[in-house]
Structure formats: structure tokens, C-alpha cells
Design a protein around this motif. Structure first.
Motif, PDB file in Angstrom:
ATOM      1  N   LEU A   1      14.374  50.421 103.318  1.00  0.00           N
ATOM      2  CA  LEU A   1      14.709  51.825 103.551  1.00  0.00           C
ATOM      3  C   LEU A   1      15.341  52.002 104.923  1.00  0.00           C
ATOM      4  O   LEU A   1      16.312  52.754 105.080  1.00  0.00           O
ATOM      5  N   ALA A   2      14.787  51.313 105.918  1.00  0.00           N
ATOM      6  CA  ALA A   2      15.331  51.416 107.281  1.00  0.00           C
ATOM      7  C   ALA A   2      16.776  50.948 107.337  1.00  0.00           C
ATOM      8  O   ALA A   2      17.622  51.570 107.986  1.00  0.00           O
ATOM      9  N   THR A   3      17.058  49.857 106.645  1.00  0.00           N
ATOM     10  CA  THR A   3      18.424  49.321 106.631  1.00  0.00           C
ATOM     11  C   THR A   3      19.391  50.296 105.974  1.00  0.00           C
ATOM     12  O   THR A   3      20.521  50.494 106.443  1.00  0.00           O
ATOM     13  N   GLU A   4      18.947  50.925 104.890  1.00  0.00           N
ATOM     14  CA  GLU A   4      19.808  51.879 104.181  1.00  0.00           C
ATOM     15  C   GLU A   4      20.060  53.145 104.996  1.00  0.00           C
ATOM     16  O   GLU A   4      21.182  53.677 105.011  1.00  0.00           O
ATOM     17  N   LEU A   5      19.026  53.638 105.687  1.00  0.00           N
ATOM     18  CA  LEU A   5      19.121  54.958 106.312  1.00  0.00           C
ATOM     19  C   LEU A   5      19.593  54.940 107.759  1.00  0.00           C
ATOM     20  O   LEU A   5      20.035  55.972 108.269  1.00  0.00           O
ATOM     21  N   ALA A   6      19.514  53.798 108.430  1.00  0.00           N
ATOM     22  CA  ALA A   6      19.910  53.752 109.844  1.00  0.00           C
ATOM     23  C   ALA A   6      21.335  54.251 110.078  1.00  0.00           C
ATOM     24  O   ALA A   6      21.577  55.034 111.019  1.00  0.00           O
ATOM     25  N   PRO A   7      22.322  53.868 109.264  1.00  0.00           N
ATOM     26  CA  PRO A   7      23.685  54.372 109.499  1.00  0.00           C
ATOM     27  C   PRO A   7      23.811  55.882 109.286  1.00  0.00           C
ATOM     28  O   PRO A   7      24.817  56.478 109.697  1.00  0.00           O
ATOM     29  N   LYS A   8      22.806  56.477 108.663  1.00  0.00           N
ATOM     30  CA  LYS A   8      22.850  57.911 108.376  1.00  0.00           C
ATOM     31  C   LYS A   8      22.024  58.731 109.359  1.00  0.00           C
ATOM     32  O   LYS A   8      21.778  59.919 109.146  1.00  0.00           O
TER      33      LYS A   8
END
Length: 267
Positions: A173-180
Motif C-alpha cells: 500500500l505504501a508503494t502504491e500511495l507514496a506518489p499520490k
């Protein structure tokens, strides 16, 4: 210019932030997190299965069983309707009622209930409360895991597996949401002397025919010893969470932070 050393900075660093802390009652880690983030200026909403007497009229409390889809739906619906969402989500609820006696004593239902509480509740709340975070382009999520995920025992097998799954899910989840603009981290407590732990130690003392201190030492020994020489305090976990949800940790993403007095001896 405000610096991290200024006392006023720490007192007001979460001013205007909307926070949800699940399981924030009954003298546990969640309650300490609620108190700490409130002192930092946040508006902190919390949940529990039963409404404590002192919260019977509080508009910052939502009664719900977080281990069920209906419970998480109720929480998400009320928060979106009343607050428009949250800026910070701390998924703290955890635990297991699976019977002792090893794998043959644990039914499918025991495993399912343990995963509902320790994994699926967090997944459902994340999914329900993420849209407003994504829309505003920022937010923080902290999942409370456990050091048990790293050394499961025969009586904690389901709980350990569920917490390990939560850690793995959190990393993805962290990897997916960090750019956002959304940061996700986990906190893994060790032996923390909550009210529930105090009751456990008292029962151990009765069963062992010893006093409270002796039973506590027995518990620490069963963990292989705690190098610091004592159990942890809920407020120590709360202080770590307060740091992780603040701008002071703005470059910390996708990591698990162990707070166990040195029990885990590997990197």
C-alpha cells in the motif's frame, strides 16, 4: 522560524487534522494514541465495540464492531457524513480469541475471525477512507502490527500470520500511495503493559502462585528476555505514532518500526 525543538511546535503540530484511531478505549495502546494526538491539536475520532460510560454522549466516538464488514461500513459512512473524511488513520485494533492447544485446536472460524480483526478491518477502512485523502493529495496511515509476526508460537499462530499479512499489505500500500502524497507505515509493539496485559499478568500470578512482579518476570522470560529489563508503556508507543503521523517523519514511507525494548535481536 519554528523548529522541532520548540515546545509549541509539538503541542500544535496536528492542529486542524482529522484523525481516526480504532480501538481507542479501555486503557490500551489506542487510548494512549488518542490522548497524545489530541494534545497535539488534532480532532480525534475513535471506535470500540462497546460505548464506554464516559463517552456515552461524545460526538467523537463511533460504536462499531470493526471485525465485521457492517462495522467498518458504519464507521466509514459516519466519518464521511460528519467530517468529510480524515487526514490521519491509525488502524490499532487487533487481538485474537483463537483457542490454545496448537493448530489442531484451531478451526477455520478461529482463523477467519482473527484475520477479520487484524487484517481485513484495516483493509476495509483504508479502502473506505482513502478517496478523500487521494482527492486532497495528502494523508497518513499507520497500521499497528506486532513483533509476534516474526516469531509465531503454537498458541499465537493465527494472530502472527494475520499481523505478518498486515505488514506485507502495508508495504504494498505504501508503494502504491507514496506518489499520490499519502504515507503508510507500521508500528510493531512488543510486550506493552496495557490494562489487558495487567489482567493477564495477575491471572498468571494466581496460576503460578507468585506475586505480580514475579509473573511479569516470567512473561518477559518467556519472550527470551527484554534487554531493557522492563515491559513497555502504552504512551511510549503513542509517542512513536505521534512522530510518524507528523510532518517530522515526512520522508519515512513503507517501513515497520519495532518498539519492543530489544526483544527482536535481528535486523
Amino acid at each position: 522560524m519554528t523548529t522541532f525543538k520548540d515546545k509549541s511546535f509539538y503541542e500544535n503540530e496536528l492542529d486542524g487534522k482529522r484523525v481516526l484511531v480504532t480501538g481507542g478505549t479501555n486503557g490500551g495502546i489506542g487510548e494512549s494514541i488518542v490522548k497524545r494526538l489530541t494534545r497535539a491539536g488534532a480532532t480525534v475520532i475513535t471506535t470500540a465495540r462497546k460505548t464506554p460510560d464516559e463517552m456515552s454522549t461524545s460526538d467523537l466516538f463511533i460504536q462499531a464492531d470493526i471485525s465485521t464488514p457492517d462495522g467498518t461500513t458504519k464507521i466509514v459512512t459516519e466519518i464521511l457524513e460528519r467530517f468529510g473524511g480524515v487526514d490521519i488513520l491509525v488502524n490499532n485494533v487487533g487481538g485474537s480469541s483463537a483457542p490454545t492447544g496448537g493448530v489442531l485446536a484451531q478451526r477455520d472460524l478461529d482463523w477467519q475471525l482473527t484475520f477479520e480483526t487484524n487484517l481485513f478491518a484495516a483493509v476495509r477502512l483504508d479502502r473506505g477512507l482513502l478517496p478523500p485523502m487521494l482527492e486532497q493529495g495528502n494523508g497518513v496511515i499507520v497500521h499497528i502490527t506486532s513483533i509476534q509476526s516474526r516469531f509465531p508460537g503454537e498458541n499465537t499462530m493465527a494472530y502472527s500470520a494475520a499481523k505478518a499479512a498486515l505488514t506485507n499489505y502495508s508495504k504494498g500500500l505504501a508503494t502504491e500511495l507514496a506518489p499520490k502524497g499519502i504515507r503508510v507505515n507500521t508500528v510493531a509493539p512488543g510486550s506493552i503493559e496495557t490494562k489487558a496485559a495487567e489482567r493477564l499478568i495477575k491471572r498468571m500470578a494466581e496460576n503460578l502462585g507468585t506475586d505480580y512482579d514475579g509473573a511479569r518476570q516470567n512473561l518477559m522470560d518467556s519472550l527470551g528476555g527484554i534487554p531493557i529489563g522492563r515491559t513497555g508503556r502504552p504512551e511510549e508507543v503513542a509517542e512513536l505514532v505521534a512522530f510518524l503521523v507528523s510532518d517530522r517523519s515526512s520522508y519515512i514511507i513503507g517501513t515497520e518500526h519495532t518498539i519492543d525494548g530489544g526483544i527482536i535481536r535481528t535486523t
